[in-house]
Design a protein around this motif. Structure first.
Motif, PDB file in Angstrom:
ATOM      1  N   ARG A   8       0.824  -1.200   0.000  1.00 25.42           N
ATOM      2  CA  ARG A   8       0.000   0.000   0.000  1.00 25.42           C
ATOM      3  C   ARG A   8       0.862   1.255   0.000  1.00 25.42           C
ATOM      4  O   ARG A   8       1.996   1.242   0.488  1.00 25.42           O
ATOM      5  CB  ARG A   8      -0.957   0.012   1.195  1.00 25.42           C
ATOM      6  N   ARG A  22     -10.498  -2.473  -4.632  1.00 25.04           N
ATOM      7  CA  ARG A  22      -9.676  -2.663  -3.430  1.00 25.04           C
ATOM      8  C   ARG A  22      -8.604  -3.741  -3.686  1.00 25.04           C
ATOM      9  O   ARG A  22      -7.476  -3.634  -3.201  1.00 25.04           O
ATOM     10  CB  ARG A  22     -10.564  -3.053  -2.252  1.00 25.04           C
ATOM     11  N   ARG A  78      -7.406   5.504  -1.777  1.00 22.97           N
ATOM     12  CA  ARG A  78      -8.076   5.708  -0.489  1.00 22.97           C
ATOM     13  C   ARG A  78      -7.967   7.187  -0.147  1.00 22.97           C
ATOM     14  O   ARG A  78      -6.944   7.817  -0.432  1.00 22.97           O
ATOM     15  CB  ARG A  78      -7.390   4.906   0.627  1.00 22.97           C
ATOM     16  N   ASN A 125      -4.736   2.158   8.910  1.00 22.86           N
ATOM     17  CA  ASN A 125      -6.094   2.559   8.578  1.00 22.86           C
ATOM     18  C   ASN A 125      -6.540   3.650   9.551  1.00 22.86           C
ATOM     19  O   ASN A 125      -6.125   3.658  10.723  1.00 22.86           O
ATOM     20  CB  ASN A 125      -7.054   1.367   8.673  1.00 22.86           C
ATOM     21  N   GLU A 127     -11.889   6.938   6.561  1.00 24.07           N
ATOM     22  CA  GLU A 127     -11.307   6.792   5.226  1.00 24.07           C
ATOM     23  C   GLU A 127     -12.297   6.123   4.280  1.00 24.07           C
ATOM     24  O   GLU A 127     -13.168   5.359   4.690  1.00 24.07           O
ATOM     25  CB  GLU A 127     -10.009   5.992   5.277  1.00 24.07           C
ATOM     26  N   LYS A 128     -12.161   6.444   2.988  1.00 22.45           N
ATOM     27  CA  LYS A 128     -13.032   5.886   1.963  1.00 22.45           C
ATOM     28  C   LYS A 128     -12.199   5.301   0.830  1.00 22.45           C
ATOM     29  O   LYS A 128     -11.173   5.857   0.457  1.00 22.45           O
ATOM     30  CB  LYS A 128     -13.951   6.970   1.380  1.00 22.45           C
ATOM     31  N   ASP A 129     -12.674   4.193   0.276  1.00 24.70           N
ATOM     32  CA  ASP A 129     -12.106   3.660  -0.954  1.00 24.70           C
ATOM     33  C   ASP A 129     -12.708   4.410  -2.144  1.00 24.70           C
ATOM     34  O   ASP A 129     -13.888   4.788  -2.124  1.00 24.70           O
ATOM     35  CB  ASP A 129     -12.422   2.179  -1.105  1.00 24.70           C
ATOM     36  N   HIS A 164      -4.376  11.237   1.127  1.00 22.00           N
ATOM     37  CA  HIS A 164      -4.786  10.121   0.293  1.00 22.00           C
ATOM     38  C   HIS A 164      -3.697   9.058   0.307  1.00 22.00           C
ATOM     39  O   HIS A 164      -2.552   9.313   0.677  1.00 22.00           O
ATOM     40  CB  HIS A 164      -5.105  10.579  -1.131  1.00 22.00           C
ATOM     41  N   THR A 194      -3.195   4.452  -1.044  1.00 24.53           N
ATOM     42  CA  THR A 194      -3.798   3.373  -1.837  1.00 24.53           C
ATOM     43  C   THR A 194      -3.737   2.072  -1.039  1.00 24.53           C
ATOM     44  O   THR A 194      -2.970   1.938  -0.088  1.00 24.53           O
ATOM     45  CB  THR A 194      -3.071   3.119  -3.176  1.00 24.53           C
ATOM     46  N   HIS A 195      -4.542   1.133  -1.470  1.00 24.77           N
ATOM     47  CA  HIS A 195      -4.423  -0.236  -0.962  1.00 24.77           C
ATOM     48  C   HIS A 195      -3.276  -0.944  -1.682  1.00 24.77           C
ATOM     49  O   HIS A 195      -2.770  -0.469  -2.708  1.00 24.77           O
ATOM     50  CB  HIS A 195      -5.727  -1.001  -1.200  1.00 24.77           C
TER      51      HIS A 195
END
Length: 303
Positions: free
Chosen positions: A127, A161, A167, A203, A207-209, A226, A228-229
């Protein structure tokens, strides 16, 4: 997605295909503008036609194939990063008129281009850490509703995801977060994941994907955190990140001077055909103020 959002997305696709005029785009953007102001990001769907997407994907795939044998075993967190200044073929996506027309209707007219980067996360790539990208926290605009700097992310594949989608932490462009005190973004130490337990890889509440389709664009306030996964798929996941500076003429003269200088150093050598495609977003400054010194850290005005 609401019926209203579906209608807006259909209108954008029609604009992309040349079925409607740029005047009609005024009906598309109010909800997106509000989301960008309140949350720090929004998505415009179907803004890249098939010809432009295929042209861009071909350039990106060739560039990645040429660079992979040379890639050092570093930069694990972001993945392979290629400066777009070496690829004038990307001028089409950088100067995408559908998007800069939409930005104008969102109150972000006069947006000037700084640079773009191709970022490709390989299979099993970890990530990306939480960070914000604003470089001009000394400019008064940085503490206002309209950001001095936004990013446009065009993904070359559909993202989920599983393959490392974006994210975001909505609202962190205007309010201080614990992440603001955790170090500078994009240093070798954090890029190389020297400490996988660094709190910037964790995490966080709220937070939002942001899964995406190829051909769409996510517009983000550079002040928003921001990440990322990880990429748990068997294929590379690639994005082109483009940085614009909205309402360029209203920025502090030292900020304008810096952006103008940076643009010309990076892209002044591009062929006329490429420069023509981005002519609407080329920064133009003819003053004599010295370029700013970049600053990634907000002061006490961010509460």
């Amino acid at each position: 997605m609401s019926a209203h959002d579906g209608l807006q997305d259909a209108t954008l696709r029609a604009l992309r295909c040349g079925i409607i005029t740029d005047v009609d785009i005024m009906s598309i953007v109010p909800a997106r503008r509000k989301q960008l102001q309140v949350e720090g990001y929004c998505i415009l769907k179907g803004v890249v036609n098939d010809d432009l997407l295929n042209r861009t994907q071909a350039c990106v795939n060739n560039a990645i194939a040429a660079q992979l044998p040379l890639q050092p075993k570093k930069n694990q967190s972001p993945g392979l990063m290629l400066a777009a200044e070496h690829y004038p073929e990307l001028s089409g996506i950088i100067g995408n008129p559908v998007v800069w027309q939409a930005l104008g209707q969102m109150g972000l007219s006069g947006s000037a281009f700084w640079k773009a980067v191709v970022i490709s996360k390989p299979p099993a790539g970890p990530r990306l850490y939480w960070h914000q990208d604003c470089l001009m926290w000394d400019d008064p605009r940085s503490y206002s509703q309209i950001s001095p700097m936004i990013f446009l992310m065009y993904y070359m594949e559909d993202t989920t995801r599983k393959n490392g989608c974006l994210r975001v932490l909505p609202g962190t462009h205007r309010k201080r977060h614990i992440l603001h005190q955790m170090g500078e973004a994009h240093t070798p130490e954090i890029n190389d994941m020297e400490n996988p337990d660094d709190p910037r890889f964790l995490n966080y509440a709220g937070e939002k994907d942001v899964p995406m389709f190829a051909g769409d664009v996510v517009i983000g306030d550079a002040r928003m955190f921001h990440a990322t996964h990880e990429n748990r798929s068997d294929e590379r996941r690639t994005v082109i990140t483009v940085w614009y500076h909205p309402l360029f003429d209203g920025l502090h003269p030292s900020t304008q001077s810096w952006i103008h200088k940076q643009f010309n150093e990076r892209h002044g050598h591009w062929p006329e055909s490429a420069l023509a495609e981005i002519s609407a977003v080329i920064p133009r400054y003819d003053g004599d103020v010295s370029p700013m010194k970049y600053n990634r850290f907000p002061n006490e005005r961010l509460t």
